[in-house]
Every structure is written in C-alpha cells, then in structure tokens.
Write an enzyme that holds these catalytic residues in place. Structure first.
Site, mmCIF file in Angstrom:
data_model
loop_
_atom_site.group_PDB
_atom_site.id
_atom_site.type_symbol
_atom_site.label_atom_id
_atom_site.label_comp_id
_atom_site.label_asym_id
_atom_site.label_seq_id
_atom_site.Cartn_x
_atom_site.Cartn_y
_atom_site.Cartn_z
ATOM 1 C CE LYS A 145 -3.740 -0.093 -0.260
ATOM 2 N NZ LYS A 145 -4.830 -0.406 -1.211
ATOM 3 C CB SER A 199 -4.599 -10.643 1.810
ATOM 4 O OG SER A 199 -3.414 -9.898 1.749
HETATM 5 C C1 LIG Z 1 -3.155 -7.058 3.414
HETATM 6 C C2 LIG Z 1 -3.837 -6.536 2.192
HETATM 7 N N1 LIG Z 1 -4.101 -7.364 1.198
HETATM 8 C C3 LIG Z 1 -4.736 -6.950 0.082
HETATM 9 C C4 LIG Z 1 -5.148 -5.655 -0.081
HETATM 10 C C5 LIG Z 1 -5.910 -5.268 -1.314
HETATM 11 O O1 LIG Z 1 -5.243 -4.393 -2.178
HETATM 12 P P1 LIG Z 1 -6.064 -3.310 -2.994
HETATM 13 O O2 LIG Z 1 -6.570 -2.291 -2.032
HETATM 14 O O3 LIG Z 1 -5.069 -2.743 -3.940
HETATM 15 O O4 LIG Z 1 -7.201 -4.008 -3.687
HETATM 16 C C6 LIG Z 1 -4.905 -4.764 0.944
HETATM 17 C C7 LIG Z 1 -5.373 -3.384 0.866
HETATM 18 O O5 LIG Z 1 -5.369 -2.648 1.839
HETATM 19 C C8 LIG Z 1 -4.233 -5.206 2.110
HETATM 20 O O6 LIG Z 1 -3.978 -4.377 3.147
#
Ligand SMILES: Cc1ncc(COP(=O)(O)O)c(C=O)c1O
Length: 312
Positions: free
Chosen positions: A53, A270
C-alpha cells in the site's frame, strides 16, 4: 567545503521513499498443485512500511501535492483497514504532515500499535460496520471541515490504481520478460488488480487477469472486501477480470501457515488467500505461469490464533 559534501550534492537524495517498489518475485517451490504450472509471488512486504500500500499512498499524496489539494498545515485523513494507514503515517512522518485514520475497531492490535508509533491519530469505528463504517466516518469529517483535511479517498482516487499501472505491472513485465499466462490478485480497494491488470493487458493481451474475493461477508482476510455486499470502489472495473474466484478464511489461513513452514515465506493472510486462489487456477491448467501478489508480511498478524494450526 570538503570533497565529501560535493559528492553528496551530486548523488541521490537517500530518501526512504526512493526505496518503494522493485520488490522480489519468487517461485513457490513446494506448494504448487502442478509441476507444469509455475506460481510466482511478488513479495510486497519488502516495501517501506511493510506492504504493497505504500505504492498507492505515495502516488496519491504526490498527486495531492501537485494539484495543490495538499498544502502544509492540512491533515491527511482516510479510511483504511491498516496497511494504507501505515503507509500514510510513514509518509506523513517523512514529509511533516499530520495523519488521522478511521478503521474498524477490530483491526489487528499490531497495526493499531504500529500506526500510533508513527504518530498517527486513530478513529475506531464499529467493527460490525466493517470498512464501510470507517469510510462513512471519514466522509462525514471531511464534509464538515474540508479546508482542514486532505482526503485522498483511496477507493475513488485514480492515483491508487495508476501507482500499480506505473510500477507494479512494469516490474512484473521486467522480472518475467513478459512471460506470464495469468495474473491473480485479491480485491480490497481494487487498485492492485485494476492498475496491474490494465497495464499487463495492454502489453500482453493474452494474459488472463483473475481476481479473487473472500467467500462470505463476515471473513477474516484483512485488506480484502466481499464486493457483492460492500460499497463497490469507484475505481473498480469488472471488465478487467477474465475470471473471479472465491477463497474462504480457513483456506487462506491454512496456506499462510504452510507458506511459512514449507516455503520460508512469513506472509499475511491475504497472501495465503492469493496462493489458495492461484492453486485453484493452477489445478485446472495444463501449463502456465501465474504471477500473484503477496501484499504484506506475517508479523502484523501474530496475535491471530491460526498460526498454531488451530484454524481459528
Ligand atoms: C493485506 C492486504 N491485502 C490486500 C489488499 C488489497 O489491495 P487493494 O486495495 O489494492 O485491492 C490490501 C489493501 O489494503 C491489504 O492491506
């Protein structure tokens, strides 16, 4: 002046913010479901602030400075489940701006502590309202005193997906020499998926861009959104997805544990979800090379019980 200061004035600025991007791309060695389908993961935890991010946060702040919307004395505010907040807080500390963040009260204790360590102020919203409750709180604050705040609004800001269009996708193309068949990413603000897919499709039209989501509204995959039951981010473009997969919290946690133990990759939930999605896809392919994103490291989730194998 000695030769040392001359040397310094001619070389780089040595800014922490110059260290954003150019993250490693590694092959998953053991946790692949098929020998003829390679899975490569981009390790975004190597970024300053420890997550993917920082790319969009820095790009949105730069866009704000260039447009004159962010001026000295304003406070940077946004709704964030944690990682974007950590990125804003780091950049705010570097550039000298105050940062105020709204997030659901159930965001991990590690993240809250990290944010406070960077000097950010927190506005904790009702956990049952999820990320949407935090968005509403920040919109309210901004509506009441727009002159005091810079609100990048990561869900609706083109500088979010453009960060990935301009950096993440180009790095993937360079690291793979354009040799990839699929790109897989989860949906939060959708910036990673939209920006990276858009550029990959322009450069390599045959690449399949596959998104994934949690399989239920009440899930434990921090950073991701269950789009069917949430506010759809303004930057989302569903036409970019050749396919949409679902991943359960248990599958994501299981992959997370196994990534640490079998691959030496200590990553966040994630990232486990990304591998689960990539493996589902791989099991249906004869050959291919799948590139996915591991958004952050595992240290932010240490207080989650699932690491011990209990599944909860
Ligand atoms: C740990 C994590 N995984 C995935 C994402 C998803 O990314 P995006 O916001 O670009 O869709 C985020 C977004 O904050 C995140 O913090």
């Amino acid at each position: 002046m000695g030769s040392g200061s001359n040397l310094l004035s001619k070389t780089a600025q040595f800014s922490l913010l110059d260290a954003i991007g150019n993250t490693p791309l590694v092959r998953i060695q053991h946790l692949t479901s098929s020998k003829s389908v390679e899975i490569l993961a981009k390790l975004e935890g190597f970024n300053p602030g420890g997550s993917v991010k920082i790319r969009p946060a820095f790009n949105m702040i730069q866009a704000g400075l260039e447009s004159g919307q962010l001026v000295p004395g304003k406070t940077i505010i946004d709704a964030t489940s944690g990682n974007t907040g950590i990125a804003y807080a780091l950049i705010g500390a570097t550039l000298g701006y105050r940062v105020l963040l709204a997030m659901p009260g159930n965001a991990s204790p590690e993240r809250k502590r990290i944010l406070k360590s960077y000097g950010a102020e927190l506005l904790l919203t009702d956990a049952l309202e999820g990320p949407d409750g935090a968005i509403r709180a920040i919109r309210d604050l901004h509506r009441r005193s727009p002159e005091k705040f810079f609100y990048p609004d990561q869900y609706n800001n083109d500088a979010n997906w453009k960060a990935h269009y301009q950096t993440t996708a180009l790095e993937i193309l360079e690291q793979t020499g354009g040799e990839l068949t699929h790109f897989v990413a989860g949906l939060g603000t959708t910036g990673t998926f939209v920006g990276t897919s858009r550029r990959l499709k322009e450069c390599c039209p045959a690449v399949n861009t596959v998104c994934f989501l949690p399989d239920s509204p009440l899930h434990g995959i921090e950073g991701l959104k269950h789009i069917p039951t949430s506010m759809v981010p303004g930057i989302y473009d569903p036409r970019l997805a050749s396919e949409q997969l679902e991943v359960s919290t248990e599958e994501a946690q299981e992959m997370c544990r196994r990534l640490a133990r079998e691959e030496g990759l200590f990553v966040g939930v994630s990232s486990g979800a990304a591998l689960a999605a990539a493996r589902k896809l791989a099991s249906r392919l004869r050959t291919g090379r799948i590139v996915t994103i591991f958004p952050d490291g595992g240290d932010r989730y240490l207080s989650d019980g699932f690491w011990n194998g209990s599944g909860s």
